[in-house]
Design a protein around this motif. Structure first.
Motif: not given
Lengths: 477, 477
Positions: A214, A436-440, A433-434
């Motif tokens: 990520m 929470r922030f900019g997941s895809a 956190d992956t």
């Protein structure tokens, strides 16, 4: 004079030059012909000793396993079976090998005996070939991913995260086992341990790998993983090497494409670069199968099997279709399976996988969209609410060689699943956190390297394709 | 439409085609310019948003760390600093990143803070660059050895052999730590442990590697190794990756040649393949050194230092010469060393190594022929009876990067040495087999991979060049 490798001598384009070769005697015939091997190739170079002008004390020391240095002229061989040979002018014994004691005599040894001598079995033709192929396959793995711009990531071996539940773990500690420090509650005081907490050997680098995917987009791991499971089978090791690519923005279809392309690449690479070794192992397998009844012998030779995988797409079958096939299958109806398939939701056993691959489809199979409750927490839930975007690749003779999935990218869905399964959210906060922030969307898979080597070499026991196998009750060397 | 990697977009040879890019927002300026990064390169692609025709709710969600998909036309950029940019026609937020919560905001973070966020630090320019360089260096290692016909060997991670004494070991067990089974003598009953014996994590694959070199000729390992030593320094890790080549028929001179050629190859490979990342790290280092007094700054920039290593032979100096130089040196005479060098036989400390490399020779140095009693049991005794054919390679700023030796190939000499040191002959009987059967001159070395990465990236703390560092009291993730 610097010695030349046997492989280079056999590939020489000129003759009549003076050469030096160093290696180990495989056989010594007629007091005259040394078959010399130095590990650079499965092929030996024949060294013709001028026995009339060589002292008896020296001739006696040319025994199987002895290390020798021969200097002489490289000439075209008059004998059959080799292009070149060395007419020896000078022979030096570097290290003796007492024929009464050296265990690797030129005769057939059982695979069990060779396993007990893992430090010496690599001096045989078969294990030399296996270990060279293993090495070339490793390089093929790195070459494939590096060419495609993947970043190689060394995820940790010692891990404080034990929440994944992929299998039983080995504990790692530097505390004195016979005098464990206790805390006030009378429990082991892991604060006094090296890392200040309870640690294990990793069972998978996937979760750490995801955090890197990520950020870097495409990553892969290739390192040792561990299972403390008491599985004394020909397919399990307590310590094995795993390859785990993880790709941001890939869905499950991209993931299947990647896995198939990758496997075909590495097999083709072995075919292109390990011809002599594969040919030898093909012969070995044919020989081995002669002792089996006709019905149990392979329909294809080793090279035919490898080429078959290159030339045919892997068959993609949903779990639901697979269950239908299995339910209607003869062994299921005749109750030949140990586990009869009754309904959707059943976990597939190795007997079912083998039936699908070896009897029904007769080719590598990718099963996908498994029931959620028989798969890991991080797998992407389908819109049907009951299946997940998982895939397993099944190979003839090997069974599962790849397990992978599209990952659940939705924070809320993932946390809910963890709650249901009792997985500690705080423990895996870094993993979340992956999301929470900019997941895809992202996907990946794990390939057990030894199972790949098993398939390519045609061996049948996984202990024979790793240098020093670790299994229950066995950590020699 | 399949997305294109940012690296490929920036290397595009045509413009005006419609493209899709996916990645993470690094910055968003003037409600218009997204700097988008997907990890494929350190460079961002500028995406120009048509802010007048984009909903405010969407614009607000374009925050640092958010994952987005942009579709639009690739055009030549009018702005400075980039060749191409994307005129965005369609923008999709894949995953939000709350600017109040996302720790990796576009500002300077301390390396300590970033270490605590090892799962997120790779989203920064510096750590993205470091991890890409680490990956390319890994591949360079494999490429070098494979091209030369070395066989990659995976020596065991869990080992029952703990006789080498290269360092403190971690124990591996599956026994219940709070209720260890005891035997009749009241000692821990390791027969009940997974492997039926006491096992540790490997400190080196050398001994196992030697058994393979004596069959395959040229081998190398590249895997994790472990030290349970309480060294809280910027040069030590409890878990690190080591490269250990071992070559039959190589003497110490060949060994030095191999090590030097190898190191130069991998550094050149990084220079050839990591230009953008190295340039960024060179700038980072210059910036960092601005805060240091002039006298402590490097004389060379990062790229100059790397090129210097390529262009200059490593200085080969015997231990005896080194002692003479150190004894006569100013810091020794003025008693500036913590350990004053008085006589031949003294073990060299890191301060002495640094003096030799950084002050005296000002280039990489290979020290060889050390006193036997400060080196390991398996090293070849010289004819003088007091030195062994050991070598250490010392690098500026790093210290010891390689340790190696020619191995004692004489069975009797080796066994005698083991007796003196109290090393159990039976425990290492398999190792001694290499000297019993077909023994020969052979040599090898170990290179700590992270120290190499440290040197190439110009970082100063080894915790910053491995994805998830393991050090005393730290096994997070």
């Amino acid at each position: 004079m610097r010695h030349t490798k046997v492989k280079d001598l056999l590939n020489s384009t000129t003759t009549l030059q003076e050469v030096n070769a160093k290696g180990w005697v495989r056989t010594f015939r007629n007091n005259q012909f040394i078959a010399l091997n130095d590990g650079s190739t499965i092929n030996n170079i024949q060294c013709v000793v001028d026995f009339e002008n060589t002292a008896d004390q020296i001739l006696k020391r040319i025994t199987t396993g002895a290390a020798v240095s021969v200097t002489g002229t490289l000439v075209e061989s008059k004998g059959s079976g080799q292009k070149y040979e060395i007419q020896v002018a000078k022979l030096e014994i570097l290290g003796d090998s007492d024929p009464e004691k050296f265990p690797m005599q030129p005769k057939k040894h059982s695979l069990e005996f060779l396993r007990e001598n893992a430090h010496l079995r690599v001096r045989t033709n078969a294990f030399g070939a296996i270990m060279r192929i293993r090495s070339v396959l490793s390089f093929a793995v790195h070459s494939y991913f590096q060419q495609k711009g993947f970043v190689y990531v060394n995820t940790p071996i010692i891990t404080g995260a034990d929440a994944e539940g992929a299998g039983e773990m080995f504990q790692v500690t530097s505390l004195p086992l016979d005098n464990m420090p206790k805390n006030e509650e009378g429990n082991i005081d892991y604060k006094k341990d090296f890392f200040g907490k309870h640690t294990n050997l990793t069972v998978s680098g996937q979760l750490e790998g995801e955090t890197f995917a990520m950020a870097l987009g495409q990553i892969y791991t290739f390192g040792p993983t561990f299972r403390a499971e008491n599985s004394n089978t020909s397919r399990h090791l307590a310590e094995f090497w795993m390859i785990e690519p993880e790709v941001a923005f890939n869905d499950l279809d991209n993931n299947m494409d990647l896995a198939e392309d990758f496997i075909q690449y590495v097999i083709k690479y072995a075919l292109d670069n390990c011809g002599d070794d594969l040919k030898f192992l093909e012969g070995r397998l044919l020989e081995e199968e002669k002792s089996k009844p006709q019905t149990e012998r392979s329909e294809m030779t080793l090279l035919e099997k490898l080429n078959f995988v290159l030339e045919n797409n892997f068959k993609r079958v949903s779990y639901t279709e697979a269950i239908d096939i299995l339910r209607e299958s003869t062994p299921n109806k005749k109750k030949k399976f140990s586990y009869i398939i009754k309904e959707w939701g059943a976990d597939l056993q190795s007997e079912h996988e083998r039936y699908l691959v070896e009897k029904h489809f007769k080719c590598p199979v990718i099963l996908f969209d498994y029931p959620a409750n028989i798969k890991a927490f991080y797998m992407r839930l389908n819109e049907d609410g009951k299946t997940v975007r998982a895939m397993d690749i099944l190979f003839p003779g090997i069974g599962e060689i790849v397990g992978g999935s599209q990952r659940e990218e939705r924070f809320d869905v993932l946390v809910e699943k963890m709650k249901v399964l009792g997985i500690d959210e705080k423990e895996l906060s870094w993993y979340l956190d992956t999301r929470r922030f900019g997941s895809a969307t992202h996907s990946g898979f794990g390939l057990g390297f030894e199972r790949l080597v098993l398939f390519v070499t045609g061996m049948s026991n996984i202990r024979d394709v790793i240098p020093f196998p670790r299994t229950p009750m066995n950590a020699e060397f």
